[in-house]
Write a protein that holds these residues in place. Structure first.
Motif, short mmCIF file in Angstrom:
data_model
loop_
_atom_site.label_atom_id
_atom_site.label_comp_id
_atom_site.label_asym_id
_atom_site.label_seq_id
_atom_site.Cartn_x
_atom_site.Cartn_y
_atom_site.Cartn_z
N ASP A 143 0.82 -1.21 0.00
CA ASP A 143 0.00 0.00 0.00
C ASP A 143 0.85 1.26 0.00
OD1 ASP A 143 -2.18 -1.70 0.07
OD2 ASP A 143 -2.53 -1.45 2.23
N ALA A 144 1.93 1.25 0.78
CA ALA A 144 2.79 2.44 0.86
C ALA A 144 3.52 2.69 -0.45
CB ALA A 144 3.77 2.27 2.01
N LEU A 145 4.03 1.63 -1.08
CA LEU A 145 4.74 1.79 -2.36
C LEU A 145 3.79 2.28 -3.44
CD1 LEU A 145 6.94 -1.43 -2.17
CD2 LEU A 145 7.77 0.93 -1.99
N LYS A 146 2.59 1.76 -3.46
CA LYS A 146 1.60 2.22 -4.44
C LYS A 146 1.24 3.69 -4.19
CE LYS A 146 -1.96 -0.30 -5.58
NZ LYS A 146 -1.87 -0.46 -7.04
N LEU A 152 3.82 -1.68 -9.30
CA LEU A 152 4.30 -2.90 -8.66
C LEU A 152 4.06 -4.13 -9.55
CD1 LEU A 152 3.05 -2.34 -5.00
CD2 LEU A 152 5.24 -1.67 -6.03
N PHE A 153 5.13 -4.90 -9.76
CA PHE A 153 5.09 -6.17 -10.48
C PHE A 153 5.30 -7.31 -9.48
CE2 PHE A 153 6.66 -5.15 -15.08
CZ PHE A 153 6.00 -3.92 -15.08
N ILE A 170 -1.42 -5.62 -6.44
CA ILE A 170 -0.31 -5.55 -7.39
C ILE A 170 -0.84 -5.03 -8.72
CG2 ILE A 170 1.40 -6.95 -8.64
CD1 ILE A 170 2.01 -6.51 -5.64
N ASP A 171 0.00 -4.34 -9.48
CA ASP A 171 -0.43 -3.72 -10.74
C ASP A 171 -0.23 -4.60 -11.96
OD1 ASP A 171 -1.10 -1.03 -9.66
OD2 ASP A 171 1.04 -0.98 -9.19
N LEU A 211 -5.42 -7.94 -14.51
CA LEU A 211 -4.22 -7.13 -14.60
C LEU A 211 -3.46 -7.38 -15.89
CD1 LEU A 211 -2.85 -7.60 -10.97
CD2 LEU A 211 -4.30 -5.76 -11.84
N PRO A 212 -2.59 -6.44 -16.31
CA PRO A 212 -1.70 -6.71 -17.44
C PRO A 212 -0.80 -7.89 -17.14
CG PRO A 212 -1.68 -4.37 -16.87
CD PRO A 212 -2.41 -5.09 -15.76
N LEU A 213 -0.54 -8.71 -18.17
CA LEU A 213 0.32 -9.87 -18.03
C LEU A 213 1.61 -9.65 -18.80
CD1 LEU A 213 -2.32 -12.69 -18.64
CD2 LEU A 213 -1.53 -11.79 -16.43
#
Length: 353
Positions: A143-146, A152-153, A170-171, A211-213
């Protein structure tokens, strides 16, 4: 509908250079990013001070986005009896070079799960992308990094891992097939592994993960990139393809093995580090992994022994116990500068459109 990954990251080409520890360098990452793709550095084997220096080195050569990769494995549990048994198993190999095994083994890499200083460093430096290998960090860290604007991968080797990553916020999912070189990104190395090839894993995830792959494993040329995109990937992650680039830190013996190509092959083994990893087969694979070996120390404690054995052998001019990570297609790696290789890959991809 999946987000547009290229737009999200402000990159031109759907190519991500894999953050292979021991191969990726700031110079390689910067060159790939300058070519319009996404360069990566691996700091899972680094201290926070070394990681800060590596990030600064990338930024000296590019203002474009790049990825910083960390290891999120469960911290090792030391077991002196198990470690002593493993060293005793390796003793005859040390003796070949007039050496003794180390008296004890240590946890040579600190997991991100137990490294608050590395977390604070990433929050401070705010690279465009942070990627996790071996699992997920604490939710509070995600949460903090986002919140800091970092994309995030996470590597996933199964649908269950991908869905768990999606639920955690995760993104992007890096779908790692069994062909990939280096360590399997599986969350639990003791769990059953379906060992899905890259395109089979993409088919399993497509339609079930929003999510994108990013496809990873066995992708060595533009034709394979195009196939990955047709199988539902938004981008590809390529590690072995960049090993022979002059900017990589692959040592001469590793480059020589790549040049031998068809005469060699890769396998997955846990005997080197304590976790499954794919590399070019040599005596370390065959002898240390011979039937009847005792239980392995935890990752990365087992790796401490492999590194000590390689040091003993290489001091006598022998590379039989070197560690040469590579995917199934390693022999197709091209000795081109990274920026030129990206251009060639993009042109090959366009020609197959």
């Amino acid at each position: 509908m999946r987000p547009n990954l290229l737009a999200m990251l402000n990159i031109l080409h759907p190519i991500i250079q894999a953050p292979m520890a021991g191969v990726s360098t700031p110079a390689l990452a910067a060159a790939v990013s300058e070519a319009g793709a996404l360069g990566s550095i691996a700091v899972g084997t680094s201290t926070p001070q070394q990681a800060r220096a590596a990030i600064a080195a990338v930024r000296q050569h590019t203002g474009r986005p790049f990825n910083v990769n960390v290891f999120t494995h469960a911290p090792a549990c030391s077991d002196p009896a198990r470690e002593a048994a493993w060293l005793d198993w390796l003793r005859p190999h040390f003796a070949r070079f007039g050496a003794e095994p180390p008296a004890a083994l240590s946890e040579i890499y600190r997991s991100f799960l137990a490294d608050d200083a590395m977390f604070e460093l990433l929050l401070s430096e705010r690279p465009a992308v942070v990627s996790f290998h071996f699992g997920l960090p604490a939710q509070v860290h995600i949460d903090a990094l986002k919140a800091a604007g970092i994309v995030l991968f996470t590597t996933a080797t199964s649908l269950q891992e991908a869905l768990q990553s999606e639920a955690a916020g995760i993104d992007v999912i890096v779908a790692q097939g069994i062909e990939a070189g280096g360590h399997r990104g599986m969350f639990d190395p003791c769990a059953p592994d379906a060992a899905l090839p890259t395109f089979a894993l993409l088919r399993q995830l497509s339609g079930k993960v929003k999510l994108p792959l990013v496809a990873a494993g066995g992708i060595m040329d533009g034709q394979a990139i195009r196939r990955a995109l047709e199988h539902g990937a938004s981008a590809v992650q390529m590690g072995s393809a960049f090993i022979a680039c002059p900017e990589s830190s692959a040592p001469p013996h590793h480059r020589a093995l790549i040049a031998q190509g068809a005469a060699l092959h890769t396998e997955l083994t846990s005997v080197i580090s304590g976790r499954p990893a794919r590399g070019i087969v040599n005596r370390l694979f065959l002898d240390a992994g011979a039937p009847g070996h005792p239980p392995l120390p935890d990752y990365p404690i087992a790796y401490d022994a492999a590194k000590a054995l390689h040091a003993a052998a290489s001091s006598q001019g022998c590379q039989d116990y070197s560690v040469n990570w590579g995917g199934t297609g390693f022999a197709q790696a091209r000795s081109l500068p990274a920026r030129e290789l990206v251009a060639v890959l993009v042109e090959e991809m366009k020609q197959t459109a």
